[in-house]
Design an enzyme around this catalytic site. Structure first.
Site, PDB file in Angstrom:
ATOM      1  N   HIS A  17       0.363  -0.965  -0.026  1.00 48.28           N
ATOM      2  CA  HIS A  17       0.473   0.361  -0.169  1.00 48.28           C
ATOM      3  C   HIS A  17       0.973   1.312  -0.294  1.00 48.28           C
ATOM      4  O   HIS A  17       0.420   2.244  -0.360  1.00 48.28           O
ATOM      5  CB  HIS A  17      -0.766   0.423   1.548  1.00 48.28           C
ATOM      6  CG  HIS A  17      -1.690  -1.018   1.612  1.00 48.28           C
ATOM      7  ND1 HIS A  17      -2.198  -1.644   2.256  1.00 48.28           N
ATOM      8  CD2 HIS A  17      -2.924  -1.633   0.388  1.00 48.28           C
ATOM      9  CE1 HIS A  17      -3.027  -2.944   2.265  1.00 48.28           C
ATOM     10  NE2 HIS A  17      -3.666  -2.166   1.209  1.00 48.28           N
ATOM     11  N   LYS A  41     -15.761  -6.988   5.995  1.00 43.63           N
ATOM     12  CA  LYS A  41     -15.047  -7.466   7.229  1.00 43.63           C
ATOM     13  C   LYS A  41     -14.627  -7.147   8.137  1.00 43.63           C
ATOM     14  O   LYS A  41     -15.236  -6.061   8.583  1.00 43.63           O
ATOM     15  CB  LYS A  41     -13.776  -7.971   6.251  1.00 43.63           C
ATOM     16  CG  LYS A  41     -13.423  -8.049   5.054  1.00 43.63           C
ATOM     17  CD  LYS A  41     -11.950  -7.370   4.004  1.00 43.63           C
ATOM     18  CE  LYS A  41     -12.000  -6.942   2.838  1.00 43.63           C
ATOM     19  NZ  LYS A  41     -11.254  -6.575   2.156  1.00 43.63           N
ATOM     20  N   ARG A  90      -2.305  -6.055  -8.230  1.00 47.49           N
ATOM     21  CA  ARG A  90      -0.722  -7.181  -7.919  1.00 47.49           C
ATOM     22  C   ARG A  90      -0.842  -7.961  -8.981  1.00 47.49           C
ATOM     23  O   ARG A  90       0.016  -8.220  -9.058  1.00 47.49           O
ATOM     24  CB  ARG A  90      -1.227  -8.177  -6.377  1.00 47.49           C
ATOM     25  CG  ARG A  90      -0.701  -6.832  -5.231  1.00 47.49           C
ATOM     26  CD  ARG A  90      -1.188  -7.630  -4.176  1.00 47.49           C
ATOM     27  NE  ARG A  90      -2.861  -7.391  -4.372  1.00 47.49           N
ATOM     28  CZ  ARG A  90      -3.366  -7.701  -3.209  1.00 47.49           C
ATOM     29  NH1 ARG A  90      -3.331  -7.822  -1.903  1.00 47.49           N
ATOM     30  NH2 ARG A  90      -4.691  -7.090  -3.366  1.00 47.49           N
ATOM     31  N   SER A 128      -1.893  -7.763   3.602  1.00 47.62           N
ATOM     32  CA  SER A 128      -2.893  -7.581   5.362  1.00 47.62           C
ATOM     33  C   SER A 128      -2.887  -8.651   5.502  1.00 47.62           C
ATOM     34  O   SER A 128      -2.378  -9.032   6.287  1.00 47.62           O
ATOM     35  CB  SER A 128      -3.655  -6.028   5.158  1.00 47.62           C
ATOM     36  OG  SER A 128      -3.540  -4.550   4.721  1.00 47.62           O
TER      37      SER A 128
HETATM   38  P1  ADP Z   1      -9.772  -3.209  -0.073  1.00 50.13           P
HETATM   39  O1  ADP Z   1     -10.550  -3.983   0.949  1.00 50.13           O
HETATM   40  O2  ADP Z   1     -10.384  -2.366  -1.000  1.00 50.13           O
HETATM   41  O3  ADP Z   1      -9.380  -4.389  -1.513  1.00 50.13           O
HETATM   42  P2  ADP Z   1      -7.487  -3.068   0.877  1.00 50.13           P
HETATM   43  O4  ADP Z   1      -6.665  -2.349   1.754  1.00 50.13           O
HETATM   44  O5  ADP Z   1      -7.189  -4.809   0.566  1.00 50.13           O
HETATM   45  O6  ADP Z   1      -8.453  -2.676   0.749  1.00 50.13           O
HETATM   46  O7  ADP Z   1      -6.236  -2.807  -0.822  1.00 50.13           O
HETATM   47  C1  ADP Z   1      -6.532  -1.460  -1.041  1.00 50.13           C
HETATM   48  C2  ADP Z   1      -5.849  -1.482  -2.085  1.00 50.13           C
HETATM   49  O8  ADP Z   1      -4.346  -2.000  -2.371  1.00 50.13           O
HETATM   50  C3  ADP Z   1      -6.806  -2.734  -3.725  1.00 50.13           C
HETATM   51  O9  ADP Z   1      -6.535  -1.808  -4.974  1.00 50.13           O
HETATM   52  C4  ADP Z   1      -5.792  -3.189  -3.526  1.00 50.13           C
HETATM   53  O10 ADP Z   1      -5.346  -4.030  -4.825  1.00 50.13           O
HETATM   54  C5  ADP Z   1      -4.399  -2.597  -3.450  1.00 50.13           C
HETATM   55  N1  ADP Z   1      -3.302  -3.414  -2.381  1.00 50.13           N
HETATM   56  C6  ADP Z   1      -3.302  -4.341  -1.282  1.00 50.13           C
HETATM   57  N2  ADP Z   1      -1.846  -5.637  -1.855  1.00 50.13           N
HETATM   58  C7  ADP Z   1      -1.001  -4.291  -2.445  1.00 50.13           C
HETATM   59  C8  ADP Z   1      -0.251  -4.789  -2.694  1.00 50.13           C
HETATM   60  N3  ADP Z   1       0.873  -5.417  -1.980  1.00 50.13           N
HETATM   61  N4  ADP Z   1       0.912  -3.391  -3.699  1.00 50.13           N
HETATM   62  C9  ADP Z   1      -0.119  -3.116  -5.045  1.00 50.13           C
HETATM   63  N5  ADP Z   1      -1.014  -2.206  -4.220  1.00 50.13           N
HETATM   64  C10 ADP Z   1      -1.600  -3.282  -3.195  1.00 50.13           C
END
Ligand code: ADP
Length: 160
Positions: A17, A41, A90, A128
């Site tokens: 992130h 979630k 990703r 996460s």
């Molecule tokens: P959500 O529940 O909306 O998917 P996340 O916090 O899991 O929220 O992810 C937010 C954004 O960050 C999404 O677009 C996700 O694809 C991106 N993201 C999560 N992990 C990574 C990573 N390791 N590298 C790049 N983008 C990521």
């Protein structure tokens, strides 16, 4: 002035992130990270905790703001006068859902565009969920997030 919003759960933020935030901050005049309140979630960290974690982790980037939000990303974009929604991609597994979301958002708000940043290769596997899973079983998560976030995860999981 182009403003981008970057919505997500960020429960908690990882290096993946933070990499997207840093790169978005180079491409857009202003980036507003939106921490989603009403996640289906049940999150490990409260929305206030997730906001604070991100504020500390991005304190060195002047054109980034962190806010909590509820509801639709397109409304969050409009509230912040943003023209762009940033999302990270990703792997191909992210693609189908992200494409559907982007297309839905285009119908809801044709004036707001979605921009995808492909993850840096070293973080392509990282989420996460994976970070919390490893931490739950006592694994080393220091490669997944900065020390402050690692400490926050440990404190939450091991001290309740
Ligand atoms: P959500 O529940 O909306 O998917 P996340 O916090 O899991 O929220 O992810 C937010 C954004 O960050 C999404 O677009 C996700 O694809 C991106 N993201 C999560 N992990 C990574 C990573 N390791 N590298 C790049 N983008 C990521």
């Amino acid at each position: 002035m182009i403003t981008a919003v970057y919505p997500g759960s960020f429960d908690p933020a990882t290096y993946g992130h933070l990499d997207v935030i840093r790169r978005a901050s180079l491409s857009f005049d202003s980036v507003v990270v939106g921490v989603l309140h009403n996640s289906a979630k049940s999150p490990l960290f409260s929305v206030e905790e997730r906001v604070n974690i991100l504020k500390k982790a991005t304190a060195n980037i002047p054109n980034v703001k962190i806010k909590a939000f509820d509801g639709l990303s397109v409304n969050f974009a409009r509230d912040n006068h943003a023209q762009v929604i940033v999302r990270g991609l990703r792997a191909v597994t992210d693609f189908e859902y992200e494409l559907q979301m982007a297309q839905t958002n285009r119908v809801l708000a044709p004036d707001v565009d979605t921009v995808f940043l492909t993850t840096s290769l070293e973080y392509a596997y990282l989420s996460s969920t994976i970070m919390k899973e490893v931490a739950r079983f006592g694994g080393d998560i220091s490669k997944f997030a900065p020390p402050q976030i690692v400490d926050a995860v440990k404190a939450k999981l091991y001290n309740g």
